[in-house]
Design a protein around this motif. Structure first.
Motif, PDB file in Angstrom:
ATOM      1  N   GLY A 103      36.098  32.324  43.017  1.00 56.39           N
ATOM      2  CA  GLY A 103      35.337  33.466  43.532  1.00 56.39           C
ATOM      3  C   GLY A 103      35.489  33.610  45.034  1.00 56.39           C
ATOM      4  N   PRO A 104      36.507  34.351  45.463  1.00 57.08           N
ATOM      5  CA  PRO A 104      36.698  34.524  46.900  1.00 57.08           C
ATOM      6  C   PRO A 104      35.519  35.214  47.583  1.00 57.08           C
ATOM      7  CG  PRO A 104      38.703  35.127  45.740  1.00 57.08           C
ATOM      8  CD  PRO A 104      37.629  34.920  44.693  1.00 57.08           C
ATOM      9  N   LYS A 105      35.076  34.625  48.682  1.00 64.60           N
ATOM     10  CA  LYS A 105      34.124  35.283  49.574  1.00 64.60           C
ATOM     11  C   LYS A 105      34.927  36.234  50.462  1.00 64.60           C
ATOM     12  CE  LYS A 105      32.476  31.187  51.151  1.00 64.60           C
ATOM     13  NZ  LYS A 105      31.473  30.196  51.658  1.00 64.60           N
ATOM     14  N   TRP A 106      34.263  37.201  51.060  1.00 66.63           N
ATOM     15  CA  TRP A 106      34.941  38.192  51.935  1.00 66.63           C
ATOM     16  C   TRP A 106      36.086  38.871  51.184  1.00 66.63           C
ATOM     17  CZ3 TRP A 106      35.106  32.903  53.900  1.00 66.63           C
ATOM     18  CH2 TRP A 106      33.903  32.545  54.476  1.00 66.63           C
ATOM     19  N   LEU A 107      35.762  39.280  49.954  1.00 68.21           N
ATOM     20  CA  LEU A 107      36.759  39.927  49.095  1.00 68.21           C
ATOM     21  C   LEU A 107      37.244  41.235  49.713  1.00 68.21           C
ATOM     22  CD1 LEU A 107      37.977  39.696  46.135  1.00 68.21           C
ATOM     23  CD2 LEU A 107      36.210  41.353  45.496  1.00 68.21           C
ATOM     24  N   ARG A 108      38.553  41.455  49.686  1.00 70.59           N
ATOM     25  CA  ARG A 108      39.115  42.707  50.225  1.00 70.59           C
ATOM     26  C   ARG A 108      40.007  43.458  49.250  1.00 70.59           C
ATOM     27  NH1 ARG A 108      39.274  43.752  55.682  1.00 70.59           N
ATOM     28  NH2 ARG A 108      40.068  45.744  54.926  1.00 70.59           N
ATOM     29  N   ALA A 109      40.533  42.757  48.242  1.00 65.42           N
ATOM     30  CA  ALA A 109      41.456  43.463  47.352  1.00 65.42           C
ATOM     31  C   ALA A 109      41.562  42.755  46.010  1.00 65.42           C
ATOM     32  CB  ALA A 109      42.843  43.559  47.979  1.00 65.42           C
ATOM     33  N   VAL A 110      41.939  43.551  45.019  1.00 63.33           N
ATOM     34  CA  VAL A 110      42.259  43.034  43.688  1.00 63.33           C
ATOM     35  C   VAL A 110      43.646  43.548  43.342  1.00 63.33           C
ATOM     36  CG1 VAL A 110      41.616  43.035  41.255  1.00 63.33           C
ATOM     37  CG2 VAL A 110      39.831  43.001  43.016  1.00 63.33           C
ATOM     38  N   GLU A 111      44.516  42.627  42.986  1.00 65.17           N
ATOM     39  CA  GLU A 111      45.897  42.977  42.626  1.00 65.17           C
ATOM     40  C   GLU A 111      46.073  42.828  41.119  1.00 65.17           C
ATOM     41  OE1 GLU A 111      48.784  40.337  44.374  1.00 65.17           O
ATOM     42  OE2 GLU A 111      50.470  41.311  43.372  1.00 65.17           O
ATOM     43  N   TYR A 112      46.574  43.877  40.471  1.00 65.05           N
ATOM     44  CA  TYR A 112      46.857  43.806  39.037  1.00 65.05           C
ATOM     45  C   TYR A 112      48.265  43.255  38.838  1.00 65.05           C
ATOM     46  CZ  TYR A 112      42.846  47.010  38.367  1.00 65.05           C
ATOM     47  OH  TYR A 112      41.610  47.596  38.343  1.00 65.05           O
ATOM     48  N   MET A 113      48.372  42.295  37.921  1.00 61.61           N
ATOM     49  CA  MET A 113      49.656  41.594  37.756  1.00 61.61           C
ATOM     50  C   MET A 113      50.080  41.597  36.287  1.00 61.61           C
ATOM     51  SD  MET A 113      49.156  38.410  40.420  1.00 61.61           S
ATOM     52  CE  MET A 113      48.089  37.387  39.404  1.00 61.61           C
ATOM     53  N   ARG A 114      51.389  41.679  36.084  1.00 62.03           N
ATOM     54  CA  ARG A 114      51.933  41.633  34.718  1.00 62.03           C
ATOM     55  C   ARG A 114      52.303  40.222  34.304  1.00 62.03           C
ATOM     56  NH1 ARG A 114      54.074  46.816  36.298  1.00 62.03           N
ATOM     57  NH2 ARG A 114      53.278  48.441  34.893  1.00 62.03           N
ATOM     58  N   ALA A 115      52.080  39.261  35.171  1.00 65.05           N
ATOM     59  CA  ALA A 115      52.297  37.851  34.842  1.00 65.05           C
ATOM     60  C   ALA A 115      51.346  37.041  35.709  1.00 65.05           C
ATOM     61  CB  ALA A 115      53.740  37.459  35.119  1.00 65.05           C
ATOM     62  N   ASP A 116      51.105  35.819  35.314  1.00 65.21           N
ATOM     63  CA  ASP A 116      50.208  34.970  36.090  1.00 65.21           C
ATOM     64  C   ASP A 116      50.936  34.447  37.334  1.00 65.21           C
ATOM     65  OD1 ASP A 116      47.916  33.610  36.727  1.00 65.21           O
ATOM     66  OD2 ASP A 116      48.079  32.104  35.123  1.00 65.21           O
ATOM     67  N   ARG A 117      50.180  34.255  38.388  1.00 65.95           N
ATOM     68  CA  ARG A 117      50.708  33.715  39.638  1.00 65.95           C
ATOM     69  C   ARG A 117      49.586  32.904  40.254  1.00 65.95           C
ATOM     70  NH1 ARG A 117      51.653  38.543  42.614  1.00 65.95           N
ATOM     71  NH2 ARG A 117      50.361  37.835  44.320  1.00 65.95           N
ATOM     72  N   ARG A 118      49.892  31.773  40.867  1.00 66.59           N
ATOM     73  CA  ARG A 118      48.839  30.923  41.406  1.00 66.59           C
ATOM     74  C   ARG A 118      48.256  31.460  42.705  1.00 66.59           C
ATOM     75  NH1 ARG A 118      48.728  25.748  39.023  1.00 66.59           N
ATOM     76  NH2 ARG A 118      50.282  25.749  37.381  1.00 66.59           N
ATOM     77  N   GLY A 119      46.950  31.302  42.834  1.00 64.82           N
ATOM     78  CA  GLY A 119      46.263  31.656  44.067  1.00 64.82           C
ATOM     79  C   GLY A 119      46.270  30.493  45.054  1.00 64.82           C
ATOM     80  N   PHE A 120      45.421  30.609  46.063  1.00 61.54           N
ATOM     81  CA  PHE A 120      45.420  29.663  47.190  1.00 61.54           C
ATOM     82  C   PHE A 120      45.241  28.213  46.739  1.00 61.54           C
ATOM     83  CE2 PHE A 120      43.379  27.291  50.604  1.00 61.54           C
ATOM     84  CZ  PHE A 120      44.175  27.588  51.686  1.00 61.54           C
ATOM     85  N   TRP A 121      44.144  27.909  46.041  1.00 59.31           N
ATOM     86  CA  TRP A 121      43.909  26.513  45.642  1.00 59.31           C
ATOM     87  C   TRP A 121      44.742  26.122  44.431  1.00 59.31           C
ATOM     88  CZ3 TRP A 121      42.633  23.462  49.149  1.00 59.31           C
ATOM     89  CH2 TRP A 121      41.650  23.774  50.094  1.00 59.31           C
ATOM     90  N   GLU A 122      45.070  27.087  43.602  1.00 60.98           N
ATOM     91  CA  GLU A 122      45.878  26.788  42.421  1.00 60.98           C
ATOM     92  C   GLU A 122      47.278  26.354  42.829  1.00 60.98           C
ATOM     93  OE1 GLU A 122      44.234  29.601  42.966  1.00 60.98           O
ATOM     94  OE2 GLU A 122      42.613  29.610  41.478  1.00 60.98           O
ATOM     95  N   GLU A 123      47.716  26.786  44.024  1.00 59.25           N
ATOM     96  CA  GLU A 123      49.016  26.346  44.549  1.00 59.25           C
ATOM     97  C   GLU A 123      48.906  24.986  45.210  1.00 59.25           C
ATOM     98  OE1 GLU A 123      50.302  29.305  47.381  1.00 59.25           O
ATOM     99  OE2 GLU A 123      51.822  30.040  45.983  1.00 59.25           O
ATOM    100  N   ARG A 124      47.673  24.557  45.479  1.00 59.43           N
ATOM    101  CA  ARG A 124      47.457  23.340  46.261  1.00 59.43           C
ATOM    102  C   ARG A 124      46.781  22.255  45.440  1.00 59.43           C
ATOM    103  NH1 ARG A 124      47.638  27.646  49.375  1.00 59.43           N
ATOM    104  NH2 ARG A 124      48.551  27.515  51.453  1.00 59.43           N
ATOM    105  N   GLY A 125      47.080  22.215  44.174  1.00 60.57           N
ATOM    106  CA  GLY A 125      46.668  21.065  43.364  1.00 60.57           C
ATOM    107  C   GLY A 125      45.450  21.260  42.498  1.00 60.57           C
ATOM    108  N   TYR A 126      44.882  22.463  42.493  1.00 68.66           N
ATOM    109  CA  TYR A 126      43.740  22.705  41.619  1.00 68.66           C
ATOM    110  C   TYR A 126      44.178  23.416  40.343  1.00 68.66           C
ATOM    111  CZ  TYR A 126      40.831  20.714  45.101  1.00 68.66           C
ATOM    112  OH  TYR A 126      40.276  19.808  45.954  1.00 68.66           O
TER     113      TYR A 126
END
Ligand SMILES: Nc1nc2c(c(=O)[nH]1)N[C@H]1C(S)=C(S)[C@@H](COP(=O)(O)O)O[C@H]1N2
Ligand SMILES: [Mo]
Length: 209
Positions: A162-185
């Motif tokens: 749940g990002p704080k200071w939300l600014r955008a939502v991107e619609y995607m046709r495939a999954d892609r890792r976010g900030f922490w998901e790229e860093r071991g979560y």
């Protein structure tokens, strides 16, 4: 009398997921620094694979006029504290999906915050009735350190989703890792299954890193 004739029971208090402890008060946790809010330049965008192929955006006044709802949701930090019993008010993510429909084939969204913080979610989790672009907790506007003017609340997942200071939502046709998901979560982050770290992922839980 059949089951369906009864009044529905209220959902049970889900309590604490495994490995979590209840936290008194509400600590603020974030990577980096607290962004300054500028009412004149702030907007919320929906971009990526929209049905119209256009980007949607709302300035602060327009965002304030969007439909609103209240949900209850616990906040489970992966560092093992949980803030229980919160009442969140804001714009349902489902309302955003109605106003800015995704194109066919969209399976995931990326929620983007100031400074490039991001978190990926399956579209059905984002569309869930409890997922909220929250502006208030327990009737009070979020403070700057908790995400003013708006943060994403996804009650069923660890709070980094749940990002704080939300600014955008991107619609995607495939999954892609976010900030922490790229860093071991963990890509999925279900606290009831203790999906904390990416090394716990099973094949199919997320895209390769
Ligand atoms: N933009 C942004 N949102 C964020 C974070 C962050 O570092 N930056 N941290 C996440 C994490 S790990 C947690 S536990 C919660 C903490 O929310 P709180 O500070 O309001 O308790 O915010 C989440 N949202
Ligand atoms: Mo966290």
């Amino acid at each position: 009398m059949g089951q369906s004739d009864r009044e529905p029971l209220p959902p049970p208090d889900p309590g604490l997921p495994p490995g979590q402890r209840a936290q008194r008060g509400w600590p603020a946790l974030y990577y980096g620094s607290v962004p300054r809010f500028n009412r004149l330049t702030w907007d919320l965008q929906v971009f990526g694979a929209t049905a119209s192929a256009e980007k949607h955006s709302w300035d602060f006044a327009a965002f304030t006029a969007l439909p609103r709802a209240t949900v209850h949701g616990d906040l489970h930090c992966v560092t093992k504290f949980s803030v229980l019993g919160n009442e969140w008010t804001g714009v349902p993510a489902a309302a955003l999906l109605d106003l800015a429909p995704p194109a066919p084939g969209v399976t995931h969204v990326m929620a983007w915050a100031e400074y490039g913080y991001s978190a990926n979610l399956p579209l059905d989790v984002f569309a869930d009735g409890r997922t909220l672009l929250a502006t208030h907790r327990d009737g009070e506007a979020l403070t700057a350190e908790h995400g003013f003017p708006v943060r994403l609340i996804v009650p069923g997942l660890y709070a980094w989703k749940g990002p704080k200071w939300l600014r955008a939502v991107e619609y995607m046709r495939a999954d892609r890792r976010g900030f922490w998901e790229e860093r071991g979560y963990h890509n999925l982050a279900d606290p009831w299954r203790e999906q904390r770290y990416s090394h716990q992922e099973e094949p199919g839980d997320g895209p390769l890193r």
